[in-house]
Structures are given as C-alpha cells and as structure tokens.
Design a protein around this motif. Sequence first.
Motif, PDB file in Angstrom:
ATOM      1  N   LEU A   1       0.840  -1.209   0.000  1.00  0.00           N
ATOM      2  CA  LEU A   1       0.000   0.000   0.000  1.00  0.00           C
ATOM      3  C   LEU A   1       0.870   1.252   0.000  1.00  0.00           C
ATOM      4  CD1 LEU A   1      -2.869  -1.061   2.416  1.00  0.00           C
ATOM      5  CD2 LEU A   1      -3.196  -0.137   0.102  1.00  0.00           C
ATOM      6  N   GLN A   2       1.939   1.233   0.783  1.00  0.00           N
ATOM      7  CA  GLN A   2       2.839   2.385   0.826  1.00  0.00           C
ATOM      8  C   GLN A   2       3.638   2.534  -0.466  1.00  0.00           C
ATOM      9  OE1 GLN A   2       3.240   5.032   2.623  1.00  0.00           O
ATOM     10  NE2 GLN A   2       5.009   5.725   1.445  1.00  0.00           N
ATOM     11  N   GLU A   3       4.168   1.434  -0.952  1.00  0.00           N
ATOM     12  CA  GLU A   3       5.069   1.490  -2.101  1.00  0.00           C
ATOM     13  C   GLU A   3       4.350   1.746  -3.425  1.00  0.00           C
ATOM     14  OE1 GLU A   3       8.217   1.688  -1.942  1.00  0.00           O
ATOM     15  OE2 GLU A   3       8.696   0.920   0.033  1.00  0.00           O
TER      16      GLU A   3
ATOM     17  N   ASP B   1      10.417   9.392 -15.646  1.00  0.00           N
ATOM     18  CA  ASP B   1      11.008  10.383 -14.741  1.00  0.00           C
ATOM     19  C   ASP B   1      10.477  10.275 -13.315  1.00  0.00           C
ATOM     20  OD1 ASP B   1      12.464  11.370 -16.846  1.00  0.00           O
ATOM     21  OD2 ASP B   1      11.092  13.047 -17.249  1.00  0.00           O
ATOM     22  N   ARG B   2       9.298   9.720 -13.156  1.00  0.00           N
ATOM     23  CA  ARG B   2       8.714   9.591 -11.812  1.00  0.00           C
ATOM     24  C   ARG B   2       9.195   8.327 -11.106  1.00  0.00           C
ATOM     25  NH1 ARG B   2       2.736   9.239 -12.431  1.00  0.00           N
ATOM     26  NH2 ARG B   2       3.439   7.869 -14.065  1.00  0.00           N
ATOM     27  N   ASN B   3      10.006   7.537 -11.759  1.00  0.00           N
ATOM     28  CA  ASN B   3      10.490   6.290 -11.171  1.00  0.00           C
ATOM     29  C   ASN B   3      11.601   6.565 -10.162  1.00  0.00           C
ATOM     30  OD1 ASN B   3       9.395   3.708 -11.978  1.00  0.00           O
ATOM     31  ND2 ASN B   3      11.518   3.020 -12.081  1.00  0.00           N
ATOM     32  N   ASP B   4      11.589   5.801  -9.088  1.00  0.00           N
ATOM     33  CA  ASP B   4      12.676   5.848  -8.118  1.00  0.00           C
ATOM     34  C   ASP B   4      13.717   4.832  -8.583  1.00  0.00           C
ATOM     35  OD1 ASP B   4      14.282   6.135  -5.896  1.00  0.00           O
ATOM     36  OD2 ASP B   4      13.026   4.881  -4.620  1.00  0.00           O
ATOM     37  N   HIS B   5      14.715   5.302  -9.297  1.00  0.00           N
ATOM     38  CA  HIS B   5      15.739   4.433  -9.890  1.00  0.00           C
ATOM     39  C   HIS B   5      15.061   3.448 -10.845  1.00  0.00           C
ATOM     40  CE1 HIS B   5      18.622   6.264  -7.163  1.00  0.00           C
ATOM     41  NE2 HIS B   5      17.777   6.040  -6.184  1.00  0.00           N
ATOM     42  N   ASP B   6      15.171   2.142 -10.560  1.00  0.00           N
ATOM     43  CA  ASP B   6      14.527   1.146 -11.421  1.00  0.00           C
ATOM     44  C   ASP B   6      13.475   0.345 -10.649  1.00  0.00           C
ATOM     45  OD1 ASP B   6      16.533  -0.006  -9.874  1.00  0.00           O
ATOM     46  OD2 ASP B   6      17.107  -1.470 -11.394  1.00  0.00           O
ATOM     47  N   SER B   7      12.871   0.958  -9.636  1.00  0.00           N
ATOM     48  CA  SER B   7      11.859   0.309  -8.799  1.00  0.00           C
ATOM     49  C   SER B   7      10.601  -0.001  -9.606  1.00  0.00           C
ATOM     50  CB  SER B   7      11.483   1.218  -7.633  1.00  0.00           C
ATOM     51  OG  SER B   7      12.611   1.514  -6.854  1.00  0.00           O
ATOM     52  N   GLN B   8      10.068  -1.220  -9.391  1.00  0.00           N
ATOM     53  CA  GLN B   8       8.856  -1.629 -10.109  1.00  0.00           C
ATOM     54  C   GLN B   8       8.053  -2.625  -9.277  1.00  0.00           C
ATOM     55  OE1 GLN B   8       9.225  -2.335 -14.364  1.00  0.00           O
ATOM     56  NE2 GLN B   8      11.344  -1.612 -14.274  1.00  0.00           N
ATOM     57  N   GLY B   9       6.824  -2.856  -9.706  1.00  0.00           N
ATOM     58  CA  GLY B   9       5.980  -3.876  -9.103  1.00  0.00           C
ATOM     59  C   GLY B   9       5.241  -3.398  -7.870  1.00  0.00           C
ATOM     60  N   LEU B  10       4.624  -4.348  -7.189  1.00  0.00           N
ATOM     61  CA  LEU B  10       3.821  -4.063  -5.991  1.00  0.00           C
ATOM     62  C   LEU B  10       4.657  -3.519  -4.842  1.00  0.00           C
ATOM     63  CD1 LEU B  10       1.575  -7.273  -5.915  1.00  0.00           C
ATOM     64  CD2 LEU B  10       0.860  -4.953  -6.523  1.00  0.00           C
ATOM     65  N   PHE B  11       5.902  -3.975  -4.740  1.00  0.00           N
ATOM     66  CA  PHE B  11       6.764  -3.600  -3.622  1.00  0.00           C
ATOM     67  C   PHE B  11       7.854  -2.614  -4.030  1.00  0.00           C
ATOM     68  CE2 PHE B  11       4.855  -7.625  -2.554  1.00  0.00           C
ATOM     69  CZ  PHE B  11       4.492  -7.467  -1.230  1.00  0.00           C
ATOM     70  N   GLN B  12       7.812  -2.149  -5.274  1.00  0.00           N
ATOM     71  CA  GLN B  12       8.825  -1.239  -5.802  1.00  0.00           C
ATOM     72  C   GLN B  12      10.224  -1.803  -5.582  1.00  0.00           C
ATOM     73  OE1 GLN B  12       8.169   2.122  -7.590  1.00  0.00           O
ATOM     74  NE2 GLN B  12       6.889   0.358  -8.010  1.00  0.00           N
ATOM     75  N   GLN B  13      10.377  -3.067  -5.963  1.00  0.00           N
ATOM     76  CA  GLN B  13      11.659  -3.740  -5.866  1.00  0.00           C
ATOM     77  C   GLN B  13      12.513  -3.377  -7.081  1.00  0.00           C
ATOM     78  OE1 GLN B  13       9.578  -7.415  -5.597  1.00  0.00           O
ATOM     79  NE2 GLN B  13       9.911  -7.640  -3.402  1.00  0.00           N
ATOM     80  N   ARG B  14      13.820  -3.437  -6.909  1.00  0.00           N
ATOM     81  CA  ARG B  14      14.739  -2.993  -7.954  1.00  0.00           C
ATOM     82  C   ARG B  14      15.546  -4.163  -8.524  1.00  0.00           C
ATOM     83  NH1 ARG B  14      18.298   1.639  -5.635  1.00  0.00           N
ATOM     84  NH2 ARG B  14      18.989   1.580  -7.794  1.00  0.00           N
ATOM     85  N   PRO B  15      15.489  -4.356  -9.845  1.00  0.00           N
ATOM     86  CA  PRO B  15      16.343  -5.377 -10.447  1.00  0.00           C
ATOM     87  C   PRO B  15      17.818  -5.136 -10.142  1.00  0.00           C
ATOM     88  CG  PRO B  15      14.722  -4.617 -12.041  1.00  0.00           C
ATOM     89  CD  PRO B  15      14.617  -3.720 -10.836  1.00  0.00           C
ATOM     90  N   SER B  16      18.241  -3.886 -10.126  1.00  0.00           N
ATOM     91  CA  SER B  16      19.656  -3.574  -9.885  1.00  0.00           C
ATOM     92  C   SER B  16      20.085  -3.868  -8.447  1.00  0.00           C
ATOM     93  CB  SER B  16      19.938  -2.105 -10.216  1.00  0.00           C
ATOM     94  OG  SER B  16      19.210  -1.257  -9.347  1.00  0.00           O
ATOM     95  N   SER B  17      19.119  -4.093  -7.558  1.00  0.00           N
ATOM     96  CA  SER B  17      19.448  -4.431  -6.166  1.00  0.00           C
ATOM     97  C   SER B  17      19.304  -5.922  -5.894  1.00  0.00           C
ATOM     98  CB  SER B  17      18.550  -3.646  -5.211  1.00  0.00           C
ATOM     99  OG  SER B  17      18.826  -2.272  -5.299  1.00  0.00           O
ATOM    100  N   GLY B  18      19.070  -6.692  -6.968  1.00  0.00           N
ATOM    101  CA  GLY B  18      19.036  -8.138  -6.804  1.00  0.00           C
ATOM    102  C   GLY B  18      17.682  -8.748  -6.493  1.00  0.00           C
ATOM    103  N   TRP B  19      16.606  -7.997  -6.627  1.00  0.00           N
ATOM    104  CA  TRP B  19      15.280  -8.534  -6.330  1.00  0.00           C
ATOM    105  C   TRP B  19      14.776  -9.483  -7.411  1.00  0.00           C
ATOM    106  CZ3 TRP B  19      12.978  -8.442  -1.757  1.00  0.00           C
ATOM    107  CH2 TRP B  19      13.352  -7.466  -0.835  1.00  0.00           C
TER     108      TRP B  19
END
Length: 193
Positions: free
Chosen positions: A98-100, A111-129
């Motif tokens: 809900l927060q993410e 441009d509104r993206n926080d780095h490469d965050s995506q999905g329900l939890f705004q997880q980042r491929p570049s962080s190993g998710w």
Amino acid sequence: MNTMLRKSILGIAGLTVAGGLAAGPLNHSDGTPAPRESAVAVQSRLDTATLIPHGVQGAQSHIDLTDEQTANAKAIIAATKKAGMDERAAVISIATSLQESKLENLGHLGDRNDHDSQGLFQQRPSSGWGTVEQITDPEYSTTAFLKALKQVDGWQDMPLTVAAQTVQVSAYPDHYAQWEQQAADIVAQHWNA
C-alpha cells in the motif's frame, strides 16, 4: 379486523414458522450452492491481537480499492499462505505494498520512477530482487519480500513499520505504519475467503 380472525392468522403464521424451523436447513439438492459465510463472520475469527499486535501507530490512511488492487491483495495473501507464513506476515506485506505502490503492479514510471523500482513492492532489479518480469509478478514479488522478511531476526515481534523498513530500506521508514489498519482489514476480509 376482529380479534378472533387476527389470532387465527397469527396462529397459522406461527405454525408455519415453527414447522419450517423444525424441518431444519434447506436442502440445496437443486445444484444451488449453500450460502457462503459472511465476511463479518470470517473477520471475527481473525482477532486484532494477531493482525495488529502492537496497535496502530500514528494516523491511518485509507484508499478505496479497485478490482485490480483487490486482486493484488488477494495474490499477496495467497503467496503468504503458500510460503507457510501467517496472517501477520500478510498484514506487513499488504501495508508495505500500500505504501510502495497503492497495491498497483507498477511498471517503469519514467522520470517519476525511483531508480529502477517496479511492481507491488517497488523492488529494484539492480538491487538483486529479480528481473523486471519477476518483480512485476505478484506471487514472485511477494515471495521475494517474504523471504527477506523471514531473514529479519524477530520480525514477528516488531512493529510493522520496523519490519517493513528493515526489508525495504526506504527513505521514508515511518510511512508504512499509516497502512496497518487497512492492511489488517484486507487480511481479515480475504484470509479465509
């Protein structure tokens, strides 16, 4: 209407009701499914102490959910059960989502993206998710979140915002707390559905 007629009608009505009660529940042999248990009855079985053991922290936020958001919440609950985790883990997961993302399975927002965050939890491929395809799959992203949550020593005894922040490492660590009540309500409504 005279008294004698009224007493006769009431007596017949009483016999009809009593006869129906004595006959027992209706037989649904016509193929019609028996009525499902109401959400209120299911909700009463999940107590607040299990869902919100520390009480809610701070002012609570609430949004009306679309069918898609509700489906995503149900997917989080299903993945939580599949991972062998309890209702509290589902509350933490849903509040985090809900927060993410407001329970929306977000792709890249430019441009509104926080780095490469995506999905329900705004997880980042570049962080190993996982890959973009994986972290935009509700079951995969929930399982990844829960796997990380399991590695947090004592997560079961932590306030929601501390458990969520330990996994997510957000720039706004206290923001998860505002969704605890709605997350608990969602879990109460759908856990046994």
